[in-house]
Design a protein around this motif. Structure first.
Motif, short mmCIF file in Angstrom:
data_model
loop_
_atom_site.label_atom_id
_atom_site.label_comp_id
_atom_site.label_asym_id
_atom_site.label_seq_id
_atom_site.Cartn_x
_atom_site.Cartn_y
_atom_site.Cartn_z
N VAL A 95 1.22 -3.98 -12.28
CA VAL A 95 2.08 -3.01 -12.97
C VAL A 95 3.30 -2.67 -12.13
CG1 VAL A 95 2.20 -0.65 -13.84
CG2 VAL A 95 0.18 -2.03 -14.31
N GLN A 96 3.13 -2.59 -10.82
CA GLN A 96 4.25 -2.27 -9.93
C GLN A 96 5.07 -3.51 -9.56
OE1 GLN A 96 2.57 -0.09 -6.62
NE2 GLN A 96 2.32 1.77 -7.81
N LYS A 97 4.73 -4.64 -10.17
CA LYS A 97 5.45 -5.91 -9.97
C LYS A 97 5.47 -6.32 -8.50
CE LYS A 97 8.32 -5.18 -14.06
NZ LYS A 97 7.33 -5.85 -14.91
N LYS A 98 4.32 -6.20 -7.89
CA LYS A 98 4.14 -6.65 -6.51
C LYS A 98 3.27 -7.91 -6.51
CE LYS A 98 4.38 -1.91 -4.70
NZ LYS A 98 3.64 -0.81 -4.03
N ALA A 99 3.15 -8.52 -5.36
CA ALA A 99 2.36 -9.73 -5.24
C ALA A 99 1.33 -9.55 -4.13
CB ALA A 99 3.26 -10.93 -4.96
N LEU A 100 0.61 -10.62 -3.80
CA LEU A 100 -0.31 -10.59 -2.67
C LEU A 100 0.51 -10.90 -1.42
CD1 LEU A 100 -3.41 -12.46 -4.13
CD2 LEU A 100 -2.82 -10.05 -4.23
N ALA A 101 0.68 -9.90 -0.59
CA ALA A 101 1.65 -10.00 0.50
C ALA A 101 1.33 -11.08 1.52
CB ALA A 101 1.76 -8.65 1.22
N ASP A 102 0.08 -11.49 1.60
CA ASP A 102 -0.28 -12.51 2.59
C ASP A 102 -0.11 -13.93 2.07
OD1 ASP A 102 -0.96 -10.48 4.34
OD2 ASP A 102 -3.02 -10.37 3.59
N ALA A 134 -9.81 3.65 -6.35
CA ALA A 134 -8.68 4.31 -7.01
C ALA A 134 -8.25 5.57 -6.27
CB ALA A 134 -9.06 4.65 -8.46
N LYS A 135 -9.21 6.28 -5.68
CA LYS A 135 -8.90 7.52 -4.96
C LYS A 135 -8.08 7.29 -3.69
CE LYS A 135 -12.93 10.11 -6.62
NZ LYS A 135 -14.23 10.73 -6.26
N LYS A 136 -8.04 6.06 -3.22
CA LYS A 136 -7.28 5.75 -2.02
C LYS A 136 -5.77 5.73 -2.28
CE LYS A 136 -10.93 2.79 -0.06
NZ LYS A 136 -11.26 1.41 0.38
N TYR A 137 -5.39 5.66 -3.56
CA TYR A 137 -3.98 5.51 -3.90
C TYR A 137 -3.48 6.71 -4.69
CZ TYR A 137 -4.63 0.69 -2.42
OH TYR A 137 -4.90 -0.43 -1.68
N PRO A 138 -2.53 7.46 -4.16
CA PRO A 138 -2.00 8.62 -4.87
C PRO A 138 -1.23 8.25 -6.13
CG PRO A 138 -0.71 8.20 -2.89
CD PRO A 138 -1.90 7.30 -2.82
N ASP A 139 -0.85 6.98 -6.25
CA ASP A 139 -0.09 6.57 -7.43
C ASP A 139 -0.98 5.98 -8.53
OD1 ASP A 139 -0.70 4.18 -6.20
OD2 ASP A 139 1.36 3.67 -5.67
N ILE A 140 -2.31 6.07 -8.38
CA ILE A 140 -3.23 5.58 -9.42
C ILE A 140 -3.90 6.77 -10.11
CG2 ILE A 140 -5.43 4.43 -9.86
CD1 ILE A 140 -4.77 2.38 -7.80
N GLU A 141 -3.86 6.75 -11.43
CA GLU A 141 -4.68 7.65 -12.24
C GLU A 141 -5.71 6.78 -12.96
OE1 GLU A 141 -4.50 10.44 -16.26
OE2 GLU A 141 -2.63 9.82 -15.29
N LEU A 142 -6.97 6.93 -12.61
CA LEU A 142 -8.03 6.12 -13.19
C LEU A 142 -8.75 6.90 -14.27
CD1 LEU A 142 -9.52 3.36 -12.90
CD2 LEU A 142 -11.20 4.57 -11.49
N ILE A 143 -8.82 6.32 -15.45
CA ILE A 143 -9.53 6.91 -16.58
C ILE A 143 -10.79 6.08 -16.79
CG2 ILE A 143 -9.42 7.58 -19.00
CD1 ILE A 143 -6.32 7.41 -18.71
N VAL A 144 -11.95 6.66 -16.53
CA VAL A 144 -13.21 5.92 -16.57
C VAL A 144 -13.97 6.22 -17.85
CG1 VAL A 144 -15.40 5.48 -15.39
CG2 VAL A 144 -13.33 5.96 -14.05
N ALA A 145 -14.22 5.19 -18.63
CA ALA A 145 -15.05 5.34 -19.83
C ALA A 145 -16.52 5.32 -19.43
CB ALA A 145 -14.75 4.22 -20.82
N ASP A 171 0.80 -1.21 0.00
CA ASP A 171 0.00 0.00 0.00
C ASP A 171 0.84 1.27 0.00
OD1 ASP A 171 -2.42 -1.22 -0.18
OD2 ASP A 171 -2.85 -1.21 1.96
N GLU A 172 2.15 1.13 0.13
CA GLU A 172 3.02 2.30 0.07
C GLU A 172 3.08 2.81 -1.37
OE1 GLU A 172 6.80 1.32 1.68
OE2 GLU A 172 6.01 0.85 3.68
N PRO A 173 3.11 4.13 -1.56
CA PRO A 173 3.14 4.70 -2.92
C PRO A 173 4.31 4.15 -3.73
CG PRO A 173 2.70 6.41 -1.31
CD PRO A 173 3.07 5.18 -0.53
N GLY A 174 4.02 3.89 -4.99
CA GLY A 174 5.04 3.40 -5.90
C GLY A 174 4.97 4.17 -7.20
N GLN A 175 5.40 3.53 -8.30
CA GLN A 175 5.36 4.20 -9.59
C GLN A 175 3.93 4.54 -9.98
OE1 GLN A 175 6.54 0.40 -11.89
NE2 GLN A 175 5.28 1.51 -13.39
N LYS A 176 3.76 5.60 -10.74
CA LYS A 176 2.43 6.02 -11.20
C LYS A 176 1.85 4.95 -12.12
CE LYS A 176 -0.53 9.57 -11.32
NZ LYS A 176 -1.04 10.28 -10.14
N VAL A 177 0.57 4.63 -11.90
CA VAL A 177 -0.10 3.62 -12.70
C VAL A 177 -1.35 4.23 -13.32
CG1 VAL A 177 -1.19 1.34 -12.71
CG2 VAL A 177 0.71 1.79 -11.16
#
Length: 348
Positions: free
Chosen positions: A309-316, A79-90, A48-54
């Motif tokens: 996209v940030q090459k992370k996994a499910l931490a649990d 999407a609004k919970k994450y500062p590193d997400i830009e959501l484009i909604v069609a 949940d820590e900010p990473g690269q912009k997605v």
């Protein structure tokens, strides 16, 4: 509960544990203690820590009923919970050609990921494959594509599990009443999801020696629900239990039941709307339960797209990659547990 029913619920429970992993990556989860280290950024508490912009494109059908509207609303809120997400909604659409065009636009915009709930999975498969071939991560939501090459990860509700859960609950309530009359108000019969729900319901009832005595189909709308329920009530002079596949059409179902004046049966809903849950909680209605079909699938898709996209996994999980398929659980909501599910329920 039969052995087979119990086994089904246990397997479904394992699926929801997998999903919980992508929604509970908190710093308190666990620490990476060495050994087989997870990929960069995948250690517990890091996701949940900010990473690269997605940049994520999102497309879904028109919000022409409560469940679909809740899908889009929950996706945007997540999407609004994450500062590193830009959501484009069609704009939501039931026009297949327009939705294909929306995905083509996302490809041209070179988004990092697309979260796509297709109006028609088969029709959207080719353009989803095109997006994947362009290096864009596609997360398929709810309605499956025809090709495994069309999406990196697929998030599904459990339609068969809905039927199993509803049937198991009916069996429990009618235990010892071998001649009980069970009725079913389905959704659109031509859809595989409706067929899966009915199959699960039928098989669960068979486990306790019951069967569907009367069945009608509606169209997931209030008006069709009222018509179908009126026809059912006219055809069946005695009913002990009714399972209605969809809480949106259930508004009409309950109106028809009220008009009939009949009260000799109980009703189980489907999908898990807030208005049904409030009726269950109040305890002054024939509605005694509903079976969840999560409206969080798009929101979960956004979370998973970000991790991919940030090459992370499910931490649990020990697994170092996000799974290809995640199927959500279909729990039964009753007066005993309704408070647990009300916060994420949708309005019909």
């Amino acid at each position: 509960m039969s052995t087979r029913s119990a086994r089904t619920l246990i397997i479904a429970g394992l699926s929801v544990l997998a999903l919980a992993a992508c929604t509970s990556n908190t710093p308190e989860a666990e620490e990476n203690t060495g050994g087989n280290a997870a990929p960069q950024g995948a250690a517990a508490g890091k996701n949940d820590e900010p990473g690269q912009k997605v940049r994520i494109g999102f497309s879904a059908p028109a919000a022409d009923h409560g469940w679909m509207g809740a899908i889009t609303k929950a996706t945007q809120a997540e999407a609004k919970k994450y500062p590193d997400i830009e959501l484009i909604v069609a704009e939501g659409t039931n026009d297949v050609s327009l939705q294909i065009s929306q995905v083509e636009t996302f490809i041209n915009q070179k988004v990092d990921a697309i979260v796509l709930l297709p109006f028609d999975g088969a029709a959207l498969t080719p353009v989803a494959v095109k997006a994947m071939e362009a290096g864009i991560t596609v997360v398929n939501v709810d309605r499956e594509f025809d090709s495994p090459f069309a999406a990196r990860t697929t998030i599904l509700g459990d339609n068969y599990g809905m039927g199993r859960s509803a049937g198991t609950y009916v069996c429990q309530q009618l235990e010892g009443k071998a001649n009980s009359v069970v009725a079913e108000i389905a959704g659109i019969d031509s859809l595989p999801l409706t067929q899966d729900r009915s199959r699960g319901f039928k098989e669960a009832l068979a486990d306790c020696g019951l069967k569907v005595s009367n069945r009608v189909a509606a169209e997931f709308t209030v008006e069709s629900g009222e018509r179908a329920a009126a026809n059912l009530l006219q055809a069946a002079p005695k009913i002990d239990a009714i399972w209605n596949h969809d809480d949106d059409q259930g508004v009409g179902v309950m109106a028809a039941i009220k008009n009939s004046g009949r009260k000799e049966f109980f009703v189980v809903g489907g999908a898990g709307s807030a208005n049904v849950m409030r009726d269950i909680k109040a305890g002054n209605s024939l509605l005694k339960a509903t079976v969840i079909y999560p409206s969080t699938q798009g929101a979960d898709g956004v979370r998973l797209a970000r991790l991919l996209v940030q090459k992370k996994a499910l931490a649990d999980l020990v697994e170092v990659e996000v799974p290809r398929t995640i199927q959500l659980y279909a729990p039964v909501v009753t007066k005993d547990n309704v408070d647990q599910y009300l916060p994420t329920a949708f309005e019909s």
